[in-house]
Structures are given as structure tokens and as C-alpha cells.
Design an enzyme around this catalytic site. Sequence first.
Site, PDB file in Angstrom:
ATOM      1  N   GLY A  95       3.057 -11.087  -0.746  1.00  0.00           N
ATOM      2  CA  GLY A  95       2.636  -9.743  -0.335  1.00  0.00           C
ATOM      3  C   GLY A  95       2.614  -9.627   1.179  1.00  0.00           C
ATOM      4  O   GLY A  95       3.108  -8.644   1.759  1.00  0.00           O
ATOM      5  N   HIS A  96       2.057 -10.658   1.856  1.00  0.00           N
ATOM      6  CA  HIS A  96       2.067 -10.648   3.323  1.00  0.00           C
ATOM      7  C   HIS A  96       3.507 -10.678   3.854  1.00  0.00           C
ATOM      8  O   HIS A  96       3.844  -9.973   4.810  1.00  0.00           O
ATOM      9  CB  HIS A  96       1.354 -11.887   3.886  1.00  0.00           C
ATOM     10  CG  HIS A  96      -0.115 -11.944   3.613  1.00  0.00           C
ATOM     11  ND1 HIS A  96      -0.677 -12.858   2.768  1.00  0.00           N
ATOM     12  CD2 HIS A  96      -1.144 -11.198   4.087  1.00  0.00           C
ATOM     13  CE1 HIS A  96      -1.985 -12.692   2.741  1.00  0.00           C
ATOM     14  NE2 HIS A  96      -2.302 -11.673   3.524  1.00  0.00           N
ATOM     15  N   GLN A 117      -9.279  -0.021   3.078  1.00  0.00           N
ATOM     16  CA  GLN A 117      -9.046  -0.516   4.439  1.00  0.00           C
ATOM     17  C   GLN A 117      -7.994   0.344   5.141  1.00  0.00           C
ATOM     18  O   GLN A 117      -8.173   0.744   6.303  1.00  0.00           O
ATOM     19  CB  GLN A 117      -8.594  -1.977   4.365  1.00  0.00           C
ATOM     20  CG  GLN A 117      -8.048  -2.543   5.656  1.00  0.00           C
ATOM     21  CD  GLN A 117      -7.870  -4.049   5.594  1.00  0.00           C
ATOM     22  OE1 GLN A 117      -8.838  -4.778   5.701  1.00  0.00           O
ATOM     23  NE2 GLN A 117      -6.656  -4.527   5.440  1.00  0.00           N
ATOM     24  N   LEU A 137      -0.884  -9.460  -5.807  1.00  0.00           N
ATOM     25  CA  LEU A 137      -1.003 -10.698  -5.032  1.00  0.00           C
ATOM     26  C   LEU A 137      -2.201 -10.598  -4.095  1.00  0.00           C
ATOM     27  O   LEU A 137      -2.453  -9.554  -3.495  1.00  0.00           O
ATOM     28  CB  LEU A 137       0.271 -10.943  -4.210  1.00  0.00           C
ATOM     29  CG  LEU A 137       1.564 -11.175  -4.985  1.00  0.00           C
ATOM     30  CD1 LEU A 137       2.627 -11.788  -4.067  1.00  0.00           C
ATOM     31  CD2 LEU A 137       1.360 -12.088  -6.180  1.00  0.00           C
ATOM     32  N   SER A 138      -2.949 -11.684  -4.008  1.00  0.00           N
ATOM     33  CA  SER A 138      -4.127 -11.735  -3.139  1.00  0.00           C
ATOM     34  C   SER A 138      -4.359 -13.190  -2.760  1.00  0.00           C
ATOM     35  O   SER A 138      -4.129 -14.098  -3.587  1.00  0.00           O
ATOM     36  CB  SER A 138      -5.355 -11.203  -3.891  1.00  0.00           C
ATOM     37  OG  SER A 138      -6.552 -11.621  -3.249  1.00  0.00           O
TER      38      SER A 138
HETATM   39  O1  PAF Z   1      -6.599  -7.335   5.350  1.00  0.00           O
HETATM   40  C1  PAF Z   1      -6.923  -8.330   6.036  1.00  0.00           C
HETATM   41  O2  PAF Z   1      -6.381  -9.428   5.877  1.00  0.00           O
HETATM   42  C2  PAF Z   1      -7.992  -8.188   7.082  1.00  0.00           C
HETATM   43  O3  PAF Z   1      -8.978  -7.285   6.676  1.00  0.00           O
HETATM   44  C3  PAF Z   1      -7.458  -7.806   8.473  1.00  0.00           C
HETATM   45  C4  PAF Z   1      -6.823  -6.418   8.459  1.00  0.00           C
HETATM   46  C5  PAF Z   1      -6.435  -8.836   8.927  1.00  0.00           C
HETATM   47  C6  PAF Z   1      -8.591  -7.780   9.494  1.00  0.00           C
HETATM   48  O4  PAF Z   1      -9.231  -9.018   9.580  1.00  0.00           O
END
Ligand code: PAF
Length: 291
Positions: free
Chosen positions: A47-48, A164, A195-196
Site C-alpha cells: 500500500g505504501h 486522516q 493492507l496495514s
Molecule cells: O499515516 C501515517 O503513517 C501517519 O499518520 C503519518 C501521516 C505518516 C504521520 O505520522
Amino acid sequence: MPEVVTTIAELRQRVASARELARREGSSDAPVSRVVLVPTMGALHDGHLQLVRQARDLGGIVVVSIFVNPLQFGPGEDLDRYPRSLETDLSRLEGLADLVFAPSVGEMYPAGSVETRVTAGSVASLYEGASRPGHFDGMLTVVAKLFNIVAPDVAVFGQKDAQQVHLVGRMVRDLDLPVTIAVVDTVRESDGLALSSRNRYLDPSERAAAVALSRALAAGSAMAGAGTDAVRTAAGAVIAAEPAVKLDYLVVVDPETFLPVGEGHSGPAIALIAARVGSTRLIDNERISFD
Ligand code: PAF
């Protein structure tokens, strides 16, 4: 391996020289002079990497930050056990990121704590914020710091953390921060589990049960034609049938205000769900249209 920078001063200098190089090459208006930030807490999964790929597609200099931000963890949360895997993360970013900013806690918070914080406002006390008081103030504070440090033209966030995304967008508007927010769709396992980084806490039986979150959202979404109550009822029934999953919240919100919508709602909405599977708290969401 991408270049890793651990201090704010060096990061600023590296970004400035990359911009300067682009200017000298006469391409100041071209994407190469654009700086795109992908803020992460590491433990990078596909996901990242999808966020970073989209950042790459925008063109320019891709900066990935890796920082487990203590300010957004409450007492008793998983700050200590949050996975940290810098070497693996760096190898996963090979060919995708130009620069990785991986500061220490001391570099980001040299005084040990911060007196001045961003206050996330009333939506921050709902849903995730109700279970995690102060979480969004801590998250926005570090995101604002990262924006000030990196000065990105674009910052990329995942729709998986819908609240967020909403609050970051609101901060950018309210504080006139000169950055564009790009949002990338949630990446899922083949059975639908979002995914997490926290999925790695799940044992095999919890992993099997965790798919109930995405199944609940799918069941709810299929009832959109019958109204918001029907969506909640259908989604709730999927969770109720899985004893290993303890529901925290299941709510349908307006994407603009992030407040719950009423039964007569028409137009776009987002169904949000959070649940505990064993000791792991998972979240997911799905866009739904009530036409
Ligand atoms: O989503 C995340 O991984 C965190 O909340 C972030 C945006 C990197 C801030 O620490």
C-alpha cells in the site's frame, strides 16, 4: 538504495540543491523541479509502495519520510511494538524514492516534547479520535512539521486512513499551507483485507477473521439503493456473525464534513469501520454513492 538523510538541515539542503539543479537545467516549470512527499511511519507494505509509485508518476523529486511519531500514540497504544524495519524499507524503496528522510525522535522533538501543536478540531474527536484521544493533533502536528521541513509541492496520502486524509486536507485549507494533497486508493489483499502495517500483529485465525471488515463494507455498499440505515444494518450483520471481531464503530459520513449522514442522504458518502481483532485495532472504509 535511495539516499537516506537523518537531519532536518541536511534534508533542506538536499531538497534545495535538487531544486537548484532543475532550475539550472532550465526546467523550473517542468515536473523535475517538483518535490513530492510521501509521509510514512515505515514498515512499508505494498500500500505504501503504491503511494510512492503514484508520487513517481507525478514527476520530480520523490521524498519518503519514515518516522514513527510518538506524538500520535496514546498511553497504552502500540508505540513500543510498532514495527520498525528501516533496512527492509530502504530496499523496498530502491528505484522508487530519490530521498528518504528518517529522523530520530530527538531530531524532530529536540526539547523532548512540543508545547505548540496543531489542533485538529471537532471531527478529530469522532470515530478514530473517540478511541484515540489526541491522535489527530499529534498526527497533524508532525505532518505540519514535515511540510515545513520538506516544503513539498504535493504530498501523497492513502485513502485507507480516510479521516486522516480529511483532517490533513482541512489543515491545508485552514492554514493556507502551500501544498497539494493527492489521495491514493486503498490496496487490498486478494480476499479484500486492506493492507496495514498492523496486519502483521494478526495470528492466522485473527487474519482469517479480519476480512470481515472489508466484507462488511461490501455488504453495506450493496444496500446503498435502500438507504443509509440498510447499509449500516447489512454491514453490522457481517461483523456480528464473526465473534473474533469486536466492532468499535460503523458509520456513514459525508465526505465534505465527515459528519454522519441521515437516512435521506443522497450523493456521495463514505462508510467507515473500525474493529478490534484480538489485540489489534483495524480500520477500513469504502466510498458509497446514494443516488
Ligand atoms: O499515516 C501515517 O503513517 C501517519 O499518520 C503519518 C501521516 C505518516 C504521520 O505520522
